[in-house]
Motif scaffolding. Structure first.
Motif, PDB file in Angstrom:
ATOM      1  N   ASP A  80      -9.462 -37.589  -1.315  1.00  0.00           N
ATOM      2  CA  ASP A  80     -10.004 -37.517   0.043  1.00  0.00           C
ATOM      3  C   ASP A  80     -11.318 -36.739   0.065  1.00  0.00           C
ATOM      4  N   ASN A  83      -4.138 -37.835  -0.782  1.00  0.00           N
ATOM      5  CA  ASN A  83      -4.509 -37.244  -2.049  1.00  0.00           C
ATOM      6  C   ASN A  83      -5.735 -36.385  -1.777  1.00  0.00           C
ATOM      7  N   GLU A  84      -5.549 -35.065  -1.787  1.00  0.00           N
ATOM      8  CA  GLU A  84      -6.630 -34.161  -1.375  1.00  0.00           C
ATOM      9  C   GLU A  84      -7.892 -34.302  -2.206  1.00  0.00           C
ATOM     10  N   LYS A  85      -7.767 -34.371  -3.525  1.00  0.00           N
ATOM     11  CA  LYS A  85      -8.953 -34.491  -4.378  1.00  0.00           C
ATOM     12  C   LYS A  85      -9.687 -35.791  -4.091  1.00  0.00           C
ATOM     13  N   ASP A 121      -6.348 -46.706  -4.291  1.00  0.00           N
ATOM     14  CA  ASP A 121      -6.350 -45.396  -3.647  1.00  0.00           C
ATOM     15  C   ASP A 121      -7.746 -44.948  -3.225  1.00  0.00           C
ATOM     16  N   ASP A 176      -3.640 -43.051   2.626  1.00  0.00           N
ATOM     17  CA  ASP A 176      -2.774 -42.425   1.653  1.00  0.00           C
ATOM     18  C   ASP A 176      -3.065 -40.931   1.706  1.00  0.00           C
TER      19      ASP A 176
END
Length: 189
Positions: free
Chosen positions: A31, A27-29, A166, A25
């Motif tokens: 990740d 999602n920078e935060k 996630d 997926d």
């Protein structure tokens, strides 16, 4: 006598696998959080795999009781240290940026610290075994193997909960968690 111990140990390796989710997926935060955790998980999972391998190797060559005791003691200490370090990494990373992230994080840390304490307890049991009496030694190892089986079956619900959805997807993208999943699986196979 130590074969049961080696088989029981392989169940413990499964616990590290719970930290290697699946999918992907964006999602920078999340990740970034996953990278922080997974970078710490990889070396610890290698330590756990090495400990498993050491116990299995001495089982295969019918080692002397003194050698079994020494190897098992070191292996349990290494496992205790590794799970404690993984718990510390999850704690240090903070809550993952997802619903109930703080609860998931705290439950995982509590479980990892509990696993660490359980392996420390097994080390104490091994250290107390009498290597002069083969019967007592074998019986003691059987008891420890039983404890290991319970430990492996005690569940990794908090870890599974941590890596659901996630969070698991983000962790699976990280090399540290991909590699962490591979090492213990190979050791337990």
């Amino acid at each position: 006598m130590n074969k049961k111990l080696a088989v029981a140990l392989s169940g413990g390796a499964v616990l590290v696998l719970a930290l290697s989710g699946c999918g992907d997926d964006g999602n920078e935060k999340l990740d970034s959080w996953a990278k922080t955790v997974c970078d710490s998980v990889e070396p610890q999972s290698k330590k756990i795999a090495s400990a498993n391998t050491a116990i299995q190797a001495q089982t295969a060559d019918n080692s002397k009781p003194e050698d079994v005791k020494s190897t098992d003691s070191k292996a349990f200490q290494d496992m205790s240290d590794a799970y404690k370090a993984i718990g510390a990494a999850v704690q240090k990373a903070g809550a993952p940026p997802v619903d109930d992230g703080e609860t998931k994080q705290q439950n995982a840390v509590k479980e990892l610290n509990g696993i660490s304490a359980a392996y420390a307890g097994l080390k104490k049991q091994v250290d107390a075994l009498d290597t002069d009496d083969q019967g007592k030694f074998a019986s003691g190892l059987d008891n420890i193997a039983g404890e290991l089986i319970k430990l492996g079956q005690s569940g990794n619900n908090a870890l599974k909960t941590l890596e659901e959805g996630d969070v698991g997807k983000a962790m699976q993208k990280q090399e540290g968690c991909k590699n962490a999943g591979a090492s213990p699986a190979a050791a337990s196979g």
